[in-house]
Design a protein around this motif. Structure first.
Motif, PDB file in Angstrom:
ATOM      1  N   ASP A 274      -4.454   1.577  -2.566  1.00  0.00           N
ATOM      2  CA  ASP A 274      -4.144   2.650  -1.654  1.00  0.00           C
ATOM      3  C   ASP A 274      -2.393   2.599  -1.914  1.00  0.00           C
ATOM      4  O   ASP A 274      -1.948   3.893  -1.538  1.00  0.00           O
ATOM      5  CB  ASP A 274      -4.336   2.303  -0.282  1.00  0.00           C
ATOM      6  N   ILE A 275      -1.924   1.647  -2.099  1.00  0.00           N
ATOM      7  CA  ILE A 275      -0.208   1.556  -2.350  1.00  0.00           C
ATOM      8  C   ILE A 275       0.116   2.349  -3.630  1.00  0.00           C
ATOM      9  O   ILE A 275       0.911   3.125  -3.646  1.00  0.00           O
ATOM     10  CB  ILE A 275       0.057   0.336  -2.342  1.00  0.00           C
ATOM     11  N   GLU A 276      -0.780   1.999  -4.620  1.00  0.00           N
ATOM     12  CA  GLU A 276      -0.601   2.599  -5.782  1.00  0.00           C
ATOM     13  C   GLU A 276      -0.881   4.173  -5.885  1.00  0.00           C
ATOM     14  O   GLU A 276      -0.077   4.958  -6.578  1.00  0.00           O
ATOM     15  CB  GLU A 276      -1.450   2.039  -6.828  1.00  0.00           C
ATOM     16  N   LYS A 277      -2.014   4.389  -5.079  1.00  0.00           N
ATOM     17  CA  LYS A 277      -2.047   6.038  -4.997  1.00  0.00           C
ATOM     18  C   LYS A 277      -1.461   6.849  -4.103  1.00  0.00           C
ATOM     19  O   LYS A 277      -1.546   7.982  -3.933  1.00  0.00           O
ATOM     20  CB  LYS A 277      -3.521   6.191  -4.874  1.00  0.00           C
ATOM     21  N   ASN A 278      -0.315   5.851  -3.103  1.00  0.00           N
ATOM     22  CA  ASN A 278       0.310   6.654  -2.365  1.00  0.00           C
ATOM     23  C   ASN A 278      -0.778   7.757  -1.229  1.00  0.00           C
ATOM     24  O   ASN A 278      -0.375   8.404  -0.953  1.00  0.00           O
ATOM     25  CB  ASN A 278       1.333   7.868  -2.684  1.00  0.00           C
ATOM     26  N   LYS A 279      -1.700   6.840  -0.983  1.00  0.00           N
ATOM     27  CA  LYS A 279      -2.779   7.327  -0.063  1.00  0.00           C
ATOM     28  C   LYS A 279      -2.099   7.830   1.216  1.00  0.00           C
ATOM     29  O   LYS A 279      -1.449   6.933   1.705  1.00  0.00           O
ATOM     30  CB  LYS A 279      -3.866   6.166   0.185  1.00  0.00           C
ATOM     31  N   VAL A 280      -2.467   8.955   1.613  1.00  0.00           N
ATOM     32  CA  VAL A 280      -1.969   9.520   3.040  1.00  0.00           C
ATOM     33  C   VAL A 280      -2.694   9.545   4.082  1.00  0.00           C
ATOM     34  O   VAL A 280      -3.945   9.614   4.102  1.00  0.00           O
ATOM     35  CB  VAL A 280      -1.355  11.039   2.585  1.00  0.00           C
ATOM     36  N   ARG A 281      -2.437   9.066   5.225  1.00  0.00           N
ATOM     37  CA  ARG A 281      -3.039   8.906   6.537  1.00  0.00           C
ATOM     38  C   ARG A 281      -3.214  10.619   7.081  1.00  0.00           C
ATOM     39  O   ARG A 281      -2.035  10.968   7.378  1.00  0.00           O
ATOM     40  CB  ARG A 281      -2.479   8.140   7.609  1.00  0.00           C
ATOM     41  N   ALA A 282      -4.418  11.272   7.115  1.00  0.00           N
ATOM     42  CA  ALA A 282      -4.168  12.754   7.123  1.00  0.00           C
ATOM     43  C   ALA A 282      -3.736  13.167   8.608  1.00  0.00           C
ATOM     44  O   ALA A 282      -3.014  14.294   8.509  1.00  0.00           O
ATOM     45  CB  ALA A 282      -5.849  13.121   6.940  1.00  0.00           C
ATOM     46  N   ASP A 283      -4.206  12.357   9.573  1.00  0.00           N
ATOM     47  CA  ASP A 283      -3.835  12.721  11.008  1.00  0.00           C
ATOM     48  C   ASP A 283      -2.123  12.525  11.086  1.00  0.00           C
ATOM     49  O   ASP A 283      -1.587  13.231  12.036  1.00  0.00           O
ATOM     50  CB  ASP A 283      -4.430  11.989  11.826  1.00  0.00           C
ATOM     51  N   LEU A 284      -1.533  11.949  10.441  1.00  0.00           N
ATOM     52  CA  LEU A 284      -0.058  11.612  10.461  1.00  0.00           C
ATOM     53  C   LEU A 284       0.901  12.178   9.423  1.00  0.00           C
ATOM     54  O   LEU A 284       2.003  12.313   9.718  1.00  0.00           O
ATOM     55  CB  LEU A 284       0.155  10.111  10.756  1.00  0.00           C
ATOM     56  N   GLY A 285       0.275  12.509   8.305  1.00  0.00           N
ATOM     57  CA  GLY A 285       0.882  12.830   7.171  1.00  0.00           C
ATOM     58  C   GLY A 285       1.685  11.982   6.574  1.00  0.00           C
ATOM     59  O   GLY A 285       2.742  12.119   5.980  1.00  0.00           O
ATOM     60  N   ILE A 286       1.514  10.504   6.544  1.00  0.00           N
ATOM     61  CA  ILE A 286       2.332   9.441   6.009  1.00  0.00           C
ATOM     62  C   ILE A 286       1.635   8.534   5.364  1.00  0.00           C
ATOM     63  O   ILE A 286       0.388   8.568   5.312  1.00  0.00           O
ATOM     64  CB  ILE A 286       3.086   8.775   6.991  1.00  0.00           C
ATOM     65  N   THR A 287       2.201   8.189   4.131  1.00  0.00           N
ATOM     66  CA  THR A 287       1.575   7.030   3.433  1.00  0.00           C
ATOM     67  C   THR A 287       1.024   5.863   4.098  1.00  0.00           C
ATOM     68  O   THR A 287       1.680   5.547   5.039  1.00  0.00           O
ATOM     69  CB  THR A 287       2.131   6.727   2.197  1.00  0.00           C
ATOM     70  N   TYR A 288       0.119   5.121   3.512  1.00  0.00           N
ATOM     71  CA  TYR A 288      -0.460   3.885   4.157  1.00  0.00           C
ATOM     72  C   TYR A 288       0.586   2.841   4.376  1.00  0.00           C
ATOM     73  O   TYR A 288       0.672   1.986   5.314  1.00  0.00           O
ATOM     74  CB  TYR A 288      -1.653   3.386   3.390  1.00  0.00           C
TER      75      TYR A 288
END
Length: 492
Positions: free
Chosen positions: A77-91
Motif C-alpha cells: 500500500d505504501i508502494e502504490k500510494n494507496k489513498v484513504r477515500a474518505d480523507l483523501g490522504i495516503t495510507y
C-alpha cells in the motif's frame, strides 16, 4: 428528522467491561484486532444514530492504563500510494495522523509494523521517516502460501522470520489505515512468538459490522454489505457457531472462510484453539446498545441509498464498477427501498425540471426541505446552502445576506485565474458571507447557523466539483448526486 437509536454511554461502559473480561481469559495478554475504523467511524455513526464517530477511541481511553496501540501498514500500500477515500490522504500519511490522534487522547502508541515486506524502496523510506520521529518500526514479511500453508506459516521460516514486536501492556490493539493491511497476520505472528517465549497470549477481534446478534437481513447489516460492495463481502449465518451452540449469529464470508485455517494455526501454536466459531472471537457489544430499532433501520435504509449513489457516481467518474452498482441494487431490493425514498432526490429533480437547469435540495436536521437553483451568481449547491442558512437564521427568503461588494472581488479573481464559470461555489459563497458579516446583521446571523447544518441531507441533479464536495463534507452534510455531468465534455 433523525431520531437517536443507539445508547452511546451504555456502549462505552459495556464494551470496555467486555474487553477487560477477555483480557483476563488469556493470562493478561490479549492481541485485539480492530476491523474498520478505530477513529472517525462515520459509517457507524450514520447507521446507528447516537453512535459517536470516535466512540471506539473513547472506549479505549477508559482502558488507557492497560492499552498499547500498534499500527500496521502494508508495504504494498505504501508502494502504490494507496489513498484513504474518505480523507483523501495516503495510507502512510494516515499512519502519522493516527499516531498524533491517539497520543493527543492520552493513548500509548508503541510501534508501527510494515507488513508484507519484500524489499519495497518506498517502505524503506517510510521506515526511515518514522525512525527519525523516534517511532519503533518492525518488519513482517511475505509468507508464501499464506494463509493455507500452515506447516510453513507456523515455523521459523514463516512467522519466525517476522520481527517480534516488543510490547509492555496487557491489551495490544492492532489497527491500520484500511483493509488488507495485515492486522490478523500480525496478531497471529505475535501469538507464535509469545508462545515460544512461554507467554499464554490470546487473540480477539473487534469488528463492528456485521452486528452478530441482530438478524442477517436487518438494514444495519445490509448497509454494511452496501458499504463493502467493492470488496464482495457477504453477510452470512456463522455455521460454526450454529453447530457448536445451536445459536444463530451473523458473521461475514471472509471470517467464516478463514476460520478453519485460524483454528489450525491456533492448535499448531498452542496445542488447542480457544474458539469454536468466528463469532466466539469477536468482542463487539454494539448490538446490545441499540435503543430504538426502527430509528437504526431507517438510518440504515438511507445509508444504502447513499451508497448506491456513490457507486453510480464512481462508475461515471471511472473508478467504480458495474458489479458494485448491481450488488447495491440487489441490497436495495432486499431492504425494499428505492432511491426515491431519499426525500431530497425527488425535490432536486423536480426543481431541475422546472427551471431547466441544475438544481439542489437539502433536508435540514429538523426535517425542513429546501431547494436551490442555478443563477447568474450562484451554482445550485451554493444557492441551496444559502437558503438553508437563511431558514435556520429566520431570515426571509427574499432578503439578501451577501453584499454584491463581497461577490464582485471573488468573481474578478476567478477571471484572473482563468475560470470560465463565474458562479460561486459553496466554499466561495461562505467566504463572501463571512466578508459580509462585518457590516450585515443578516450575514452574521446566517454565519452563526453554519454548525447547525451538520447532519443535513443534500442531493444535486448533476455531479459537483471537488471544491463543493469537500465543503459539504467539512460541514458534516451527507451528499449524493445524480451520476451525470453538467457539461458534455470528455475531460472533467
Amino acid at each position: 428528522m433523525m431520531k437517536t437509536g443507539f445508547d452511546n454511554d451504555k456502549y462505552l461502559k459495556m464494551q470496555s467491561e467486555h474487553i477487560r473480561e477477555r483480557i483476563g481469559k488469556f493470562g493478561n495478554k490479549l492481541y485485539l484486532e480492530f476491523g474498520g475504523k478505530l477513529y472517525d467511524d462515520f459509517h457507524a455513526s450514520r447507521v446507528l444514530p447516537g453512535f459517536e464517530p470516535d466512540s471506539k477511541l473513547r472506549m479505549l481511553m477508559q482502558l488507557s492504563d492497560q492499552v498499547e496501540i500498534v499500527i500496521v501498514i502494508s508495504a504494498g500500500d505504501i508502494e502504490k500510494n494507496k489513498v484513504r477515500a474518505d480523507l483523501g490522504i495516503t495510507y502512510d500519511s494516515d499512519v502519522l495522523r493516527l499516531i498524533d490522534v491517539f497520543e493527543e487522547r492520552g493513548l500509548f502508541v508503541g510501534s508501527v509494523v510494515i507488513t508484507q515486506y519484500s524489499g519495497q524502496n518506498s517502505a524503506d523510506q517510510f521506515r526511515s521517516r518514522l525512525q527519525k520521529f523516534g517511532i519503533k518500526v518492525y518488519t513482517h514479511y511475505v509468507i508464501p502460501g499464506y494463509p493455507s500453508n500452515i506447516p510453513l506459516i507456523v515455523s521459523d521460516d514463516g512467522f519466525g522470520k517476522n520481527d517480534y514486536i516488543e510490547t509492555s501492556r496487557p491489551l495490544v490493539v492492532i489497527t491500520a489505515p484500511g483493509p488488507g493491511s495485515g492486522k490478523m497476520a500480525t496478531c497471529l505472528s505475535q501469538l507464535y512468538h509469545e508462545h515460544k517465549r512461554g507467554t499464554n497470549a490470546g487473540y480477539a477481534k473487534f469488528e463492528t459490522f456485521p452486528i452478530w446478534n441482530i438478524p442477517l437481513k436487518h438494514p444495519v447489516n445490509l448497509a454494511y454489505e452496501a458499504a463493502t460492495a467493492d470488496l464482495n463481502d457477504v453477510n452470512m449465518i456463522d455455521p460454526f457457531h450454529l453447530e457448536a451452540y445451536g445459536q444463530t449469529t451473523v458473521n461475514y464470508n471472509r471470517d467464516v472462510e478463514i476460520f478453519p485455517v485460524l483454528n489450525a494455526i491456533f492448535e499448531t501454536i498452542a496445542g488447542e484453539s480457544p474458539y469454536k466459531s468466528p463469532t466466539d472471537m469477536g468482542v463487539n457489544m454494539a448490538g446490545n446498545c441499540i435503543c430504538d430499532d426502527e430509528a437504526c433501520r431507517e438510518a440504515s435504509r438511507q445509508e444504502i441509498i447513499r451508497r448506491y449513489y456513490h457507486a453510480t457516481e464512481g462508475l461515471v467518474a471511472g473508478h467504480g464498477s458495474e458489479e458494485e452498482v448491481y450488488k447495491i441494487e440487489l441490497i436495495m431490493k432486499q431492504a425494499r427501498i428505492a432511491k426515491e425514498d431519499r426525500r431530497v432526490v425527488g425535490a432536486a429533480l423536480r426543481r431541475s425540471e422546472t427551471t431547466g437547469a441544475p438544481a439542489a435540495a437539502i433536508e435540514l436536521p429538523n426535517g425542513k426541505l429546501l431547494t436551490g437553483k442555478t443563477t447568474d451568481l450562484l451554482g445550485p449547491s451554493a444557492a441551496v446552502l444559502l437558503n438553508a442558512l437563511k431558514e435556520l437564521a429566520g431570515i426571509k427568503h427574499e432578503e439578501h445576506v451577501i453584499s454584491p461588494d463581497a461577490i464582485e472581488p471573488i468573481q474578478k479573481l476567478k477571471t484572473y485565474l482563468g475560470s470560465k464559470n463565474l458562479r460561486l461555489h459553496t466554499d466561495e459563497v461562505l467566504i463572501a458571507l463571512s466578508s459580509s458579516a462585518a457590516t450585515s446583521r443578516n450575514a452574521q446571523l446566517a454565519m452563526e447557523q453554519i454548525p447547525n447544518l451538520k447532519g443535513s441531507q443534500v442531493h444535486t441533479s448533476v455531479l459537483l466539483s471537488d471544491a463543493d464536495i469537500k465543503t459539504f463534507k467539512r460541514l458534516g452534510i451527507q451528499l449524493t448526486s445524480e451520476p451525470v455531468y453538467e457539461a458534455k465534455k470528455v475531460f472533467h
